[in-house]
Design a protein around this motif. Sequence first.
Motif, PDB file in Angstrom:
ATOM      1  N   VAL A 173     -10.550  20.165 122.784  1.00  7.77           N
ATOM      2  CA  VAL A 173     -10.243  21.078 123.888  1.00  7.77           C
ATOM      3  C   VAL A 173     -10.772  20.462 125.175  1.00  7.77           C
ATOM      4  O   VAL A 173     -11.949  20.087 125.251  1.00  7.77           O
ATOM      5  CB  VAL A 173     -10.893  22.456 123.682  1.00  7.77           C
ATOM      6  CG1 VAL A 173     -10.506  23.391 124.826  1.00  7.77           C
ATOM      7  CG2 VAL A 173     -10.493  23.056 122.347  1.00  7.77           C
ATOM      8  N   THR A 174      -9.904  20.340 126.167  1.00  7.07           N
ATOM      9  CA  THR A 174     -10.325  19.896 127.497  1.00  7.07           C
ATOM     10  C   THR A 174     -10.360  21.099 128.418  1.00  7.07           C
ATOM     11  O   THR A 174      -9.358  21.807 128.553  1.00  7.07           O
ATOM     12  CB  THR A 174      -9.373  18.824 128.054  1.00  7.07           C
ATOM     13  OG1 THR A 174      -9.462  17.651 127.231  1.00  7.07           O
ATOM     14  CG2 THR A 174      -9.748  18.443 129.486  1.00  7.07           C
ATOM     15  N   VAL A 175     -11.515  21.343 129.016  1.00  8.44           N
ATOM     16  CA  VAL A 175     -11.708  22.485 129.907  1.00  8.44           C
ATOM     17  C   VAL A 175     -11.785  21.969 131.336  1.00  8.44           C
ATOM     18  O   VAL A 175     -12.624  21.117 131.658  1.00  8.44           O
ATOM     19  CB  VAL A 175     -12.985  23.267 129.557  1.00  8.44           C
ATOM     20  CG1 VAL A 175     -13.139  24.472 130.475  1.00  8.44           C
ATOM     21  CG2 VAL A 175     -12.958  23.712 128.097  1.00  8.44           C
ATOM     22  N   VAL A 176     -10.902  22.481 132.202  1.00  7.38           N
ATOM     23  CA  VAL A 176     -10.846  22.072 133.599  1.00  7.38           C
ATOM     24  C   VAL A 176     -11.349  23.218 134.458  1.00  7.38           C
ATOM     25  O   VAL A 176     -10.904  24.361 134.330  1.00  7.38           O
ATOM     26  CB  VAL A 176      -9.403  21.699 134.007  1.00  7.38           C
ATOM     27  CG1 VAL A 176      -9.351  21.308 135.484  1.00  7.38           C
ATOM     28  CG2 VAL A 176      -8.875  20.576 133.132  1.00  7.38           C
ATOM     29  N   SER A 177     -12.292  22.920 135.328  1.00  2.70           N
ATOM     30  CA  SER A 177     -12.828  23.907 136.263  1.00  2.70           C
ATOM     31  C   SER A 177     -13.046  23.215 137.597  1.00  2.70           C
ATOM     32  O   SER A 177     -13.989  22.433 137.754  1.00  2.70           O
ATOM     33  CB  SER A 177     -14.148  24.488 135.738  1.00  2.70           C
ATOM     34  OG  SER A 177     -14.668  25.435 136.635  1.00  2.70           O
ATOM     35  N   GLY A 178     -12.136  23.469 138.560  1.00  2.12           N
ATOM     36  CA  GLY A 178     -12.222  22.770 139.840  1.00  2.12           C
ATOM     37  C   GLY A 178     -12.077  21.275 139.638  1.00  2.12           C
ATOM     38  O   GLY A 178     -11.173  20.805 138.945  1.00  2.12           O
ATOM     39  N   ARG A 179     -13.024  20.507 140.183  1.00  5.17           N
ATOM     40  CA  ARG A 179     -13.000  19.055 140.017  1.00  5.17           C
ATOM     41  C   ARG A 179     -13.639  18.605 138.710  1.00  5.17           C
ATOM     42  O   ARG A 179     -13.616  17.421 138.378  1.00  5.17           O
ATOM     43  CB  ARG A 179     -13.723  18.390 141.197  1.00  5.17           C
ATOM     44  CG  ARG A 179     -12.999  18.531 142.524  1.00  5.17           C
ATOM     45  CD  ARG A 179     -13.819  17.886 143.643  1.00  5.17           C
ATOM     46  NE  ARG A 179     -13.083  17.827 144.897  1.00  5.17           N
ATOM     47  CZ  ARG A 179     -12.974  18.816 145.743  1.00  5.17           C
ATOM     48  NH1 ARG A 179     -13.551  19.983 145.464  1.00  5.17           N
ATOM     49  NH2 ARG A 179     -12.302  18.696 146.873  1.00  5.17           N
ATOM     50  N   ASP A 180     -14.232  19.525 137.973  1.00  7.59           N
ATOM     51  CA  ASP A 180     -14.956  19.178 136.747  1.00  7.59           C
ATOM     52  C   ASP A 180     -14.039  19.269 135.533  1.00  7.59           C
ATOM     53  O   ASP A 180     -13.160  20.130 135.461  1.00  7.59           O
ATOM     54  CB  ASP A 180     -16.157  20.106 136.553  1.00  7.59           C
ATOM     55  CG  ASP A 180     -17.149  20.005 137.697  1.00  7.59           C
ATOM     56  OD1 ASP A 180     -17.324  18.887 138.215  1.00  7.59           O
ATOM     57  OD2 ASP A 180     -17.732  21.041 138.084  1.00  7.59           O
ATOM     58  N   ARG A 181     -14.305  18.403 134.553  1.00 10.66           N
ATOM     59  CA  ARG A 181     -13.550  18.409 133.312  1.00 10.66           C
ATOM     60  C   ARG A 181     -14.490  18.069 132.166  1.00 10.66           C
ATOM     61  O   ARG A 181     -15.266  17.119 132.253  1.00 10.66           O
ATOM     62  CB  ARG A 181     -12.407  17.396 133.380  1.00 10.66           C
ATOM     63  CG  ARG A 181     -11.452  17.466 132.218  1.00 10.66           C
ATOM     64  CD  ARG A 181     -10.201  16.640 132.461  1.00 10.66           C
ATOM     65  NE  ARG A 181     -10.409  15.217 132.254  1.00 10.66           N
ATOM     66  CZ  ARG A 181     -10.304  14.292 133.181  1.00 10.66           C
ATOM     67  NH1 ARG A 181     -10.002  14.638 134.425  1.00 10.66           N
ATOM     68  NH2 ARG A 181     -10.493  13.015 132.908  1.00 10.66           N
ATOM     69  N   SER A 182     -14.444  18.870 131.108  1.00 10.22           N
ATOM     70  CA  SER A 182     -15.297  18.622 129.948  1.00 10.22           C
ATOM     71  C   SER A 182     -14.454  18.704 128.684  1.00 10.22           C
ATOM     72  O   SER A 182     -13.363  19.284 128.676  1.00 10.22           O
ATOM     73  CB  SER A 182     -16.441  19.642 129.888  1.00 10.22           C
ATOM     74  OG  SER A 182     -15.936  20.974 129.785  1.00 10.22           O
ATOM     75  N   THR A 183     -14.967  18.125 127.606  1.00 12.96           N
ATOM     76  CA  THR A 183     -14.227  18.064 126.348  1.00 12.96           C
ATOM     77  C   THR A 183     -15.089  18.589 125.206  1.00 12.96           C
ATOM     78  O   THR A 183     -16.280  18.281 125.115  1.00 12.96           O
ATOM     79  CB  THR A 183     -13.792  16.618 126.041  1.00 12.96           C
ATOM     80  OG1 THR A 183     -12.939  16.148 127.084  1.00 12.96           O
ATOM     81  CG2 THR A 183     -13.028  16.549 124.725  1.00 12.96           C
ATOM     82  N   ILE A 184     -14.490  19.396 124.350  1.00 12.24           N
ATOM     83  CA  ILE A 184     -15.137  19.914 123.152  1.00 12.24           C
ATOM     84  C   ILE A 184     -14.387  19.359 121.941  1.00 12.24           C
ATOM     85  O   ILE A 184     -13.168  19.514 121.849  1.00 12.24           O
ATOM     86  CB  ILE A 184     -15.112  21.454 123.131  1.00 12.24           C
ATOM     87  CG1 ILE A 184     -15.894  22.020 124.328  1.00 12.24           C
ATOM     88  CG2 ILE A 184     -15.677  21.987 121.823  1.00 12.24           C
ATOM     89  CD1 ILE A 184     -15.711  23.516 124.507  1.00 12.24           C
ATOM     90  N   ASP A 185     -15.105  18.713 121.038  1.00 13.63           N
ATOM     91  CA  ASP A 185     -14.491  18.172 119.823  1.00 13.63           C
ATOM     92  C   ASP A 185     -14.474  19.272 118.775  1.00 13.63           C
ATOM     93  O   ASP A 185     -15.481  19.560 118.128  1.00 13.63           O
ATOM     94  CB  ASP A 185     -15.293  16.964 119.335  1.00 13.63           C
ATOM     95  CG  ASP A 185     -14.582  16.241 118.204  1.00 13.63           C
ATOM     96  OD1 ASP A 185     -13.501  16.704 117.781  1.00 13.63           O
ATOM     97  OD2 ASP A 185     -15.100  15.208 117.737  1.00 13.63           O
ATOM     98  N   HIS A 186     -13.320  19.899 118.601  1.00 10.82           N
ATOM     99  CA  HIS A 186     -13.185  21.018 117.668  1.00 10.82           C
ATOM    100  C   HIS A 186     -13.092  20.531 116.220  1.00 10.82           C
ATOM    101  O   HIS A 186     -13.570  21.200 115.297  1.00 10.82           O
ATOM    102  CB  HIS A 186     -11.962  21.851 118.041  1.00 10.82           C
ATOM    103  CG  HIS A 186     -11.708  23.015 117.156  1.00 10.82           C
ATOM    104  ND1 HIS A 186     -12.619  24.033 116.972  1.00 10.82           N
ATOM    105  CD2 HIS A 186     -10.621  23.338 116.384  1.00 10.82           C
ATOM    106  CE1 HIS A 186     -12.120  24.926 116.143  1.00 10.82           C
ATOM    107  NE2 HIS A 186     -10.917  24.531 115.768  1.00 10.82           N
TER     108      HIS A 186
END
Length: 259
Positions: free
Chosen positions: A37-50
Motif C-alpha cells: 500500500v502506498t499512502v500519499v499525503s501532500g508531498r509525502d509518500r510512504s509504503t506499507i508491505d501488506h
Amino acid sequence: MTTVSDGYRQVGSFESDAPSAVGVGSDAIAFGLGSRVTVVSGRDRSTIDHGDPIVDLAVADRLLVLSPETLTAYSLDGDTIWSHEAGDAYAVAGTETKECCGVLDADAVRFVEVGSGRERFAVDRVRPGASDDEFIATPSGFGIATWSFLTMIDGDGEVAFDRDLSAVVRSFGTCDGSVIAALQSDRLVGLDYGSGADRWRTELDAQQVAPVGEASVLVSAADGILAVAADGTTNTVPDLPAGDVYATGDGTLVCSVRG
C-alpha cells in the motif's frame, strides 16, 4: 500517478502498475499496488508491505486493507492494529467520521467497528451483487452501484433509496447533498442524496467520478477533468492531467492515475 495540491499544482509523481484499489481519506489517498500500500499525503509518500494481494482499501481512522478472506487495519505509520476474517467480501469503505466501516459481499453489508474489528451488525442487500460493484462511504452511510441500480443505505443499515438508472453505473460520488453518477449510456446524472430523485441529467462521456467532494466533485471525462457541482454546473479543470482522479475529503490533495 501524479500528485497535485496547492491549488492544483503538481508536487510529485511516481510510476507503478495500475492500482488494484484506491482509498480516499480526509487528507490522504492510499493505493494498492501488488501486495503493498502506498499512502500519499501532500508531498509525502510512504509504503506499507501488506504481504498479500490487495482487493480493496479504505482510509478511516485506520487504513483498512481487504485481502482475500481477511480485513486488516493499520495505522498510517504502518503498524498492524488488528486483522480478522472477512469471508467472501470484495469491497470495504469508510471515513474518519464513522465508528464503523462497511464490508461488502454479494449478499450483505457488514458494519465493522474500525477501532476493534468487531462486527456490529449486518444487513441483507436489496439484490445480490458481484465483485465489480462500486462501493463508497457517504456522509451518512454507504452507496452501492450494481449494474444499473444505485442503492444508498444509512448508518443503521436502512435503505435511503434504491434506483434503477436504466444504464450501467460506471462510477459515482457525492458532494453537497447530491449523488453524481456516470452512466454507460454516456450520461451524467445528479440525484438528491436523501430521496434519489433526479436533480438533473446531461450528456457526457464520463468514465469515472471521484468518490467525494465538497461543493463539487471531480469527474474524468473524454475531454479531460471536470469539476461538477451539485446543481450540475460544470467547469473544466485544466491543471489536472487526464486519468482517473481522486481527491481527499478536504480537497487539498488530488491524485491522477494515468493508464
